[in-house]
Write an enzyme that holds these catalytic residues in place. Structure first.
Site, PDB file in Angstrom:
ATOM      1  N   LYS A   1       0.829  -1.213   0.000  1.00 10.11           N
ATOM      2  CA  LYS A   1       0.000   0.000   0.000  1.00 10.11           C
ATOM      3  C   LYS A   1       0.865   1.266   0.000  1.00 10.11           C
ATOM      4  O   LYS A   1       2.070   1.197   0.261  1.00 10.11           O
ATOM      5  CB  LYS A   1      -0.930  -0.040   1.216  1.00 10.11           C
ATOM      6  CG  LYS A   1      -1.958  -1.179   1.160  1.00 10.11           C
ATOM      7  CD  LYS A   1      -2.923  -1.098   2.327  1.00 10.11           C
ATOM      8  CE  LYS A   1      -3.973  -2.204   2.272  1.00 10.11           C
ATOM      9  NZ  LYS A   1      -4.960  -2.087   3.368  1.00 10.11           N
TER      10      LYS A   1
ATOM     11  N   HIS B   1      -2.212  -5.333   1.597  1.00 10.83           N
ATOM     12  CA  HIS B   1      -3.502  -6.002   1.429  1.00 10.83           C
ATOM     13  C   HIS B   1      -3.261  -7.502   1.303  1.00 10.83           C
ATOM     14  O   HIS B   1      -2.209  -7.926   0.824  1.00 10.83           O
ATOM     15  CB  HIS B   1      -4.189  -5.495   0.155  1.00 10.83           C
ATOM     16  CG  HIS B   1      -5.378  -6.320  -0.244  1.00 10.83           C
ATOM     17  ND1 HIS B   1      -6.598  -6.191   0.378  1.00 10.83           N
ATOM     18  CD2 HIS B   1      -5.518  -7.299  -1.178  1.00 10.83           C
ATOM     19  CE1 HIS B   1      -7.443  -7.055  -0.167  1.00 10.83           C
ATOM     20  NE2 HIS B   1      -6.821  -7.739  -1.111  1.00 10.83           N
TER      21      HIS B   1
ATOM     22  N   GLU C   1      -9.568 -10.318  -7.560  1.00 10.66           N
ATOM     23  CA  GLU C   1      -8.585  -9.249  -7.383  1.00 10.66           C
ATOM     24  C   GLU C   1      -7.416  -9.404  -8.353  1.00 10.66           C
ATOM     25  O   GLU C   1      -6.876  -8.411  -8.845  1.00 10.66           O
ATOM     26  CB  GLU C   1      -8.098  -9.239  -5.928  1.00 10.66           C
ATOM     27  CG  GLU C   1      -9.197  -8.838  -4.951  1.00 10.66           C
ATOM     28  CD  GLU C   1      -8.830  -9.066  -3.486  1.00 10.66           C
ATOM     29  OE1 GLU C   1      -9.683  -8.796  -2.621  1.00 10.66           O
ATOM     30  OE2 GLU C   1      -7.694  -9.525  -3.207  1.00 10.66           O
TER      31      GLU C   1
ATOM     32  N   ASN D   1      -2.028   0.264   6.686  1.00 15.35           N
ATOM     33  CA  ASN D   1      -1.506  -0.962   7.304  1.00 15.35           C
ATOM     34  C   ASN D   1      -0.617  -1.777   6.355  1.00 15.35           C
ATOM     35  O   ASN D   1      -0.564  -3.000   6.422  1.00 15.35           O
ATOM     36  CB  ASN D   1      -2.651  -1.798   7.881  1.00 15.35           C
ATOM     37  CG  ASN D   1      -3.672  -2.193   6.838  1.00 15.35           C
ATOM     38  OD1 ASN D   1      -3.514  -1.885   5.660  1.00 15.35           O
ATOM     39  ND2 ASN D   1      -4.709  -2.892   7.244  1.00 15.35           N
TER      40      ASN D   1
ATOM     41  N   TYR E   1     -12.239  -1.705  -3.552  1.00 14.37           N
ATOM     42  CA  TYR E   1     -12.787  -1.894  -2.203  1.00 14.37           C
ATOM     43  C   TYR E   1     -14.317  -1.780  -2.163  1.00 14.37           C
ATOM     44  O   TYR E   1     -14.890  -1.516  -1.109  1.00 14.37           O
ATOM     45  CB  TYR E   1     -12.142  -0.903  -1.227  1.00 14.37           C
ATOM     46  CG  TYR E   1     -10.782  -1.350  -0.740  1.00 14.37           C
ATOM     47  CD1 TYR E   1     -10.628  -2.500   0.031  1.00 14.37           C
ATOM     48  CD2 TYR E   1      -9.635  -0.622  -1.035  1.00 14.37           C
ATOM     49  CE1 TYR E   1      -9.390  -2.915   0.499  1.00 14.37           C
ATOM     50  CE2 TYR E   1      -8.384  -1.024  -0.574  1.00 14.37           C
ATOM     51  CZ  TYR E   1      -8.268  -2.170   0.197  1.00 14.37           C
ATOM     52  OH  TYR E   1      -7.047  -2.585   0.660  1.00 14.37           O
TER      53      TYR E   1
HETATM   54  P1  IDP Z   1      -8.070  -6.586   5.730  1.00  9.97           P
HETATM   55  O1  IDP Z   1      -7.228  -5.677   4.843  1.00  9.97           O
HETATM   56  O2  IDP Z   1      -7.296  -7.072   6.918  1.00  9.97           O
HETATM   57  O3  IDP Z   1      -8.745  -7.695   4.967  1.00  9.97           O
HETATM   58  P2  IDP Z   1     -10.664  -5.272   5.777  1.00  9.97           P
HETATM   59  O4  IDP Z   1     -11.639  -5.362   6.914  1.00  9.97           O
HETATM   60  O5  IDP Z   1     -10.970  -6.022   4.528  1.00  9.97           O
HETATM   61  O6  IDP Z   1      -9.222  -5.656   6.355  1.00  9.97           O
HETATM   62  O7  IDP Z   1     -10.521  -3.722   5.438  1.00  9.97           O
HETATM   63  C1  IDP Z   1      -9.890  -3.301   4.244  1.00  9.97           C
HETATM   64  C2  IDP Z   1      -8.948  -2.163   4.562  1.00  9.97           C
HETATM   65  O8  IDP Z   1      -9.713  -1.050   5.046  1.00  9.97           O
HETATM   66  C3  IDP Z   1      -7.952  -2.441   5.695  1.00  9.97           C
HETATM   67  O9  IDP Z   1      -6.805  -3.156   5.271  1.00  9.97           O
HETATM   68  C4  IDP Z   1      -7.610  -1.030   6.132  1.00  9.97           C
HETATM   69  O10 IDP Z   1      -6.704  -0.386   5.223  1.00  9.97           O
HETATM   70  C5  IDP Z   1      -8.964  -0.351   6.048  1.00  9.97           C
HETATM   71  N1  IDP Z   1      -9.708  -0.438   7.307  1.00  9.97           N
HETATM   72  C6  IDP Z   1     -10.314  -1.530   7.856  1.00  9.97           C
HETATM   73  N2  IDP Z   1     -10.914  -1.252   9.012  1.00  9.97           N
HETATM   74  C7  IDP Z   1     -10.691   0.062   9.231  1.00  9.97           C
HETATM   75  C8  IDP Z   1     -11.061   0.974  10.295  1.00  9.97           C
HETATM   76  O11 IDP Z   1     -11.728   0.600  11.276  1.00  9.97           O
HETATM   77  N3  IDP Z   1     -10.630   2.265  10.158  1.00  9.97           N
HETATM   78  C9  IDP Z   1      -9.906   2.709   9.091  1.00  9.97           C
HETATM   79  N4  IDP Z   1      -9.538   1.895   8.080  1.00  9.97           N
HETATM   80  C10 IDP Z   1      -9.920   0.592   8.140  1.00  9.97           C
HETATM   81 MG    MG Z   2     -10.156  -7.593   3.488  1.00 16.37          MG
END
Ligand code: IDP
Ligand code: MG
Length: 139
Positions: free
Chosen positions: A11, A117, A128, A114, A51
């Site tokens: 990312k 992905h 994807e 974070n 997304y």
């Molecule tokens: P994942 O990437 O671990 O699968 P997902 O729930 O699919 O997590 O969420 C997609 C992306 O959205 C996350 O990787 C993160 O960048 C962002 N995200 C998820 N939850 C939050 C939140 O509570 N606050 C802000 N960003 C979030």
């Molecule tokens: Mg996810």
């Protein structure tokens, strides 16, 4: 039987913070083979489409803005049990909750920025992969 492909994206924060090489090394060290990779800067429309499943979530708008804020590096990865093993390699979504030694624990800035992905199912891995790579772009 579990599939052998998963899709990751290094990312924008990972690239901006100079973690690209270390994260690729970590992924290779965990036994994944890179089948395709591409340096791109997503438009907001493209990030929103990727997304799409999170459209109704409160963080969707910020997530789209963040994912289109700078270049990122999608990669198609291959390994036995790819999806589950890669999720274990990257750790929990929130780096504060990610296990020691995982990519997110080591390199993520926040629950949003974070670092990486990882696909959450074989079905989504294929969707994807097709989003970023044509068959010709895979080795
Ligand atoms: P994942 O990437 O671990 O699968 P997902 O729930 O699919 O997590 O969420 C997609 C992306 O959205 C996350 O990787 C993160 O960048 C962002 N995200 C998820 N939850 C939050 C939140 O509570 N606050 C802000 N960003 C979030
Ligand atoms: Mg996810």
């Amino acid at each position: 039987m579990a599939g052998t492909l998963t899709l990751t994206i290094l990312k924008p924060d990972a690239l901006q913070n100079g973690h690209t090489g270390k994260i690729i090394d970590h992924i290779l060290g965990a036994g994944f083979r890179i089948r395709a990779m591409k340096l791109i800067h997503l438009t907001a429309a493209q990030a929103g489409q990727f997304y799409e499943v999170h459209r109704e979530r409160p963080f969707y708008g910020d997530l789209v803005k963040y994912m289109s804020s700078g270049p990122c590096l999608p990669m198609l990865l291959e390994k036995a049990n790819a999806v589950e093993d890669f999720r274990a390699t990257i750790g929990a979504t929130d780096p504060a909750k990610a296990a020691e030694g995982t990519i997110r624990k080591l390199y993520a800035q926040s629950i949003e920025a974070n670092a990486v992905h990882g696909s959450d199912s074989d079905e989504n891995a294929l969707r994807e992969a097709a989003f970023f790579f044509s068959e010709l772009e895979r080795v």
